[in-house]
Motif scaffolding. Structure first.
Motif, mmCIF file in Angstrom:
data_model
loop_
_atom_site.group_PDB
_atom_site.id
_atom_site.type_symbol
_atom_site.label_atom_id
_atom_site.label_comp_id
_atom_site.label_asym_id
_atom_site.label_seq_id
_atom_site.Cartn_x
_atom_site.Cartn_y
_atom_site.Cartn_z
ATOM 1 N N UNK A 64 31.510 38.489 -2.628
ATOM 2 C CA UNK A 64 31.420 39.938 -2.781
ATOM 3 C C UNK A 64 31.774 40.637 -1.478
ATOM 4 N N UNK A 65 31.470 40.028 -0.356
ATOM 5 C CA UNK A 65 31.771 40.627 0.938
ATOM 6 C C UNK A 65 33.285 40.802 1.129
ATOM 7 N N UNK A 66 34.064 39.862 0.633
ATOM 8 C CA UNK A 66 35.522 39.976 0.751
ATOM 9 C C UNK A 66 36.038 41.136 -0.089
ATOM 10 N N UNK A 67 35.498 41.293 -1.296
ATOM 11 C CA UNK A 67 35.899 42.435 -2.126
ATOM 12 C C UNK A 67 35.529 43.738 -1.440
ATOM 13 N N UNK A 68 34.329 43.799 -0.880
ATOM 14 C CA UNK A 68 33.892 45.027 -0.210
ATOM 15 C C UNK A 68 34.791 45.362 0.980
ATOM 16 N N UNK A 69 35.240 44.351 1.684
ATOM 17 C CA UNK A 69 36.129 44.580 2.835
ATOM 18 C C UNK A 69 37.439 45.219 2.369
ATOM 19 N N UNK A 70 38.000 44.696 1.267
ATOM 20 C CA UNK A 70 39.247 45.247 0.725
ATOM 21 C C UNK A 70 39.003 46.648 0.170
ATOM 22 N N UNK A 71 37.911 46.797 -0.575
ATOM 23 C CA UNK A 71 37.604 48.082 -1.190
ATOM 24 C C UNK A 71 37.409 49.193 -0.185
ATOM 25 N N UNK A 72 36.762 48.881 0.933
ATOM 26 C CA UNK A 72 36.534 49.885 1.968
ATOM 27 C C UNK A 72 37.851 50.350 2.581
ATOM 28 N N UNK A 73 38.813 49.461 2.668
ATOM 29 C CA UNK A 73 40.119 49.827 3.208
ATOM 30 C C UNK A 73 40.872 50.749 2.252
ATOM 31 N N UNK A 74 40.785 50.464 0.958
ATOM 32 C CA UNK A 74 41.541 51.234 -0.035
ATOM 33 C C UNK A 74 40.838 52.547 -0.372
ATOM 34 N N UNK A 75 39.523 52.495 -0.471
ATOM 35 C CA UNK A 75 38.728 53.683 -0.834
ATOM 36 C C UNK A 75 37.670 53.944 0.252
ATOM 37 N N UNK A 76 38.069 54.359 1.437
ATOM 38 C CA UNK A 76 37.111 54.497 2.537
ATOM 39 C C UNK A 76 36.038 55.551 2.287
ATOM 40 N N UNK A 77 36.350 56.541 1.453
ATOM 41 C CA UNK A 77 35.400 57.645 1.253
ATOM 42 C C UNK A 77 34.332 57.334 0.219
ATOM 43 N N UNK A 78 34.657 56.574 -0.817
ATOM 44 C CA UNK A 78 33.692 56.385 -1.912
ATOM 45 C C UNK A 78 33.815 55.016 -2.578
ATOM 46 N N UNK A 79 33.982 53.966 -1.767
ATOM 47 C CA UNK A 79 34.119 52.641 -2.351
ATOM 48 C C UNK A 79 32.918 52.281 -3.234
ATOM 49 N N UNK A 80 31.729 52.686 -2.877
ATOM 50 C CA UNK A 80 30.552 52.361 -3.695
ATOM 51 C C UNK A 80 30.677 52.885 -5.114
ATOM 52 N N UNK A 81 31.137 54.128 -5.250
ATOM 53 C CA UNK A 81 31.300 54.714 -6.585
ATOM 54 C C UNK A 81 32.443 54.050 -7.347
ATOM 55 N N UNK A 82 33.540 53.766 -6.643
ATOM 56 C CA UNK A 82 34.680 53.112 -7.296
ATOM 57 C C UNK A 82 34.291 51.716 -7.759
ATOM 58 N N UNK A 83 33.585 50.987 -6.894
ATOM 59 C CA UNK A 83 33.133 49.633 -7.238
ATOM 60 C C UNK A 83 32.258 49.663 -8.487
ATOM 61 N N UNK A 84 31.399 50.652 -8.584
ATOM 62 C CA UNK A 84 30.515 50.796 -9.738
ATOM 63 C C UNK A 84 31.313 50.979 -11.019
ATOM 64 N N UNK A 85 32.503 51.557 -10.908
ATOM 65 C CA UNK A 85 33.297 51.850 -12.108
ATOM 66 C C UNK A 85 34.259 50.725 -12.479
ATOM 67 N N UNK A 86 34.472 49.750 -11.585
ATOM 68 C CA UNK A 86 35.489 48.717 -11.828
ATOM 69 C C UNK A 86 34.951 47.292 -11.851
ATOM 70 N N UNK A 87 33.669 47.090 -11.557
ATOM 71 C CA UNK A 87 33.114 45.733 -11.479
ATOM 72 C C UNK A 87 31.950 45.600 -12.461
#
Length: 535
Positions: A261-284
């Motif tokens: 999960x840490x690797x996904x979070x690293x990628x997600x933070x790069x792509x969605x720096x402002x709201x990765x938490x919300x985006x992750x909630x909608x796609x995982x």
């Protein structure tokens, strides 16, 4: 015709009885001897296999794409201790029998109950009541209504359906829709993505509106800043975690990728720096987040720490992200209409614009196709000085002494196509566009004359009157005299579209999908659908 139709209240009671039998917990009991980890990975792998098949032969198993996710979502919340340690048969070419049974329970049984409830099928009493009354549909003689026929006509048009329809589907796609199969390459713009993927997005829209269960799976709205290109960036970041020494992505088959999960979070933070938490909630998807769009799956898996001779291995529970690459790539097309795309036009707005623009090209394609089939054809034909007389295509069938007046419509599917309300909305769309009937669901008043009145103007033309038409390849206007033989021919009014309403004929107008037009010219069209035909 006097039909012995069962009382609706009795049918409703039996449908509720049958739905109780198919509750989630009852379905889970059928597979509880298997390992939970194995079940989940198996089902996700089958989603990937289903998606891989789409790229190999341009077809997708409608039932598996629709209902495998439902099984995943009812298994995830159940504690692992309630499952056993058996494994399913992982034959790549066929589905395990126990899973196939569960999929059928949704795709066939629940769907049948829904269609009875939605008046897609009528329940007629048998002269002698049957002994087998396991489910309501086994107690009655089921008769299809025009609504069910409409659903399957549209499903065949958008997805091909049974093997016997595939050659006509392919011909309609290549000749009438300029079928351009989408690949994995990134596009320069959202518009370009939609243009190249449009003929694929439409069937995905249809699948996602099949019923409530499927709609719950495939109708998640991510945050407004999410676009299909941002999703591409996220998936590409995952792809780069699985490359060979030469930098090539190794996930070229149905193999699942598993990462921390840490690797996904690293990628997600790069792509969605402002709201990765919300985006992750909608796609995982996870056991605590079952409403996400199923791009990725967060699972708690048992990992072997150490093998011990003569004893069970020592294990620990680890959280992992499971990435079904091919399936996730396909979901980009399915989710596109739901995306708001930040400060750019939404996916739905882009698709609406494309539908309008493709309408004119579709008219030209119908003209070209009929011309290639030996018809004397005329595109955008008009009677000079006669208001609202334009006919999209006129085709002369000299062999049958027929004159075809054709109105062409290229439309987007409405939602809930497997429900009475959805079909009625589709009917209203055709009523609005063909017969100029005002409908609550569509803004603005109809313009011009209703199609039958347009054709009447042509039928009342005098011999030797002039008309004009356009060569779509040269865009030049051509003037012709109304041929005397046309007065002797039988006039037929047709609407040809990528979709069709529940009526096949209305006010003398015949309604065909473009695939059905292909079948008609091949002499293979029969709209009198057998009672129990399935796509």
């Amino acid at each position: 015709m006097d039909l012995d139709i069962e009382d609706p209240e009795i049918i409703h009671e039996k449908i509720e009885r049958d739905r109780d039998r198919l509750k989630d917990e009852n379905l889970v009991q059928l597979i509880q001897e298997y390992s939970k980890d194995h079940l989940l990975l198996y089902l996700i792998e089958r989603l990937n296999i289903t998606a891989t098949g789409l790229y190999e032969n341009r077809r997708i198993d409608h039932s598996l794409f629709s209902y495998l996710n439902y099984l995943i979502k009812i298994i995830l919340p159940v504690d692992s201790d309630e499952f056993g340690d058996e494994y399913l048969d992982r034959d790549h070419d066929s589905l395990d029998q126990d899973i196939e049974l569960l999929v059928q329970s949704q795709a066939e049984v629940v769907n049948a109950l829904n269609q009875i409830e939605e008046d897609f099928r009528l329940c007629l009493n048998y002269p002698v009541p049957p002994v087998n009354d396991d489910f309501v549909f086994s107690e009655y003689d089921l008769r299809d209504t025009e609504y069910r026929q409409c659903y399957f006509r549209n499903l065949r048009s958008l997805m091909g359906g049974k093997e016997e329809y595939v050659e006509y589907f392919d011909e309609a796609s290549t000749e009438l829709r300029n079928f351009d199969w989408p690949g994995f390459s990134e596009d320069e713009s959202l518009r370009e993505f939609a243009e190249t993927s449009y003929e694929f997005i439409l069937p995905m829209l249809f699948i996602a509106s099949a019923d409530e269960i499927v709609g719950d799976t495939y109708t998640t709205f991510p945050p407004d800043n999410v676009s299909v290109h941002k999703i591409d960036e996220l998936l590409e970041g995952l792809d780069q975690r699985f490359v060979d020494d030469e930098g090539n992505v190794v996930l070229q088959d149905s193999t699942l990728a598993v990462t921390a999960e840490e690797e996904l979070d690293e990628i997600g933070q790069e792509v969605f720096p402002e709201n990765w938490g919300d985006v992750k909630q909608s796609l995982v998807i996870s056991k605590n987040n079952l409403d996400a769009h199923p791009f990725l799956f967060k699972l708690d898996l048992e990992e072997v720490v150490r093998e011990v001779s003569g004893r069970p291995p020592i294990t620990r529970e680890v959280t992992r992200i499971v990435y079904p690459r091919f399936y996730a790539k396909i979901l980009r097309f399915q989710i596109f209409p739901l995306l708001q795309n930040g400060d750019k036009p939404s996916g739905n707005e882009i698709l609406n614009d494309i539908a309008v623009e493709r309408g004119e090209e579709f008219e030209k394609n119908v003209y070209r196709y009929l011309s290639s089939q030996g018809f004397d054809s005329y595109y955008s034909a008009e009677l000079p000085g006669v208001e609202s007389s334009e006919i999209d295509v006129i085709a002369v069938d000299s062999d049958e002494d027929e004159l075809w007046f054709i109105e062409c419509k290229y439309l987007q599917p409405v939602i809930q196509m497997n429900a009475l309300e959805g079909i009625q909305n589709l009917n209203e769309k055709f009523d609005h566009k063909v017969f100029n009937v005002e409908a609550d669901a569509y803004e603005g008043s109809p313009t011009g004359l209703p199609f039958p009145e347009k054709v009447q103007q042509w039928n009342e033309s005098d011999v030797e009157d002039r008309f004009t038409w356009i060569d779509p390849d040269g865009e030049s206007s051509i003037s012709e005299r109304y041929p005397p033989t046309w007065k002797e021919y039988e006039a037929r009014m047709m609407v040809v579209s990528n979709l069709c309403p529940s009526y096949s004929v209305k006010e003398g107008v015949e309604f065909y999908t473009d695939m059905e037009l292909v079948q008609l010219l091949h002499g293979e069209l029969d709209l009198a659908t057998p009672v129990h035909e399935m796509v």
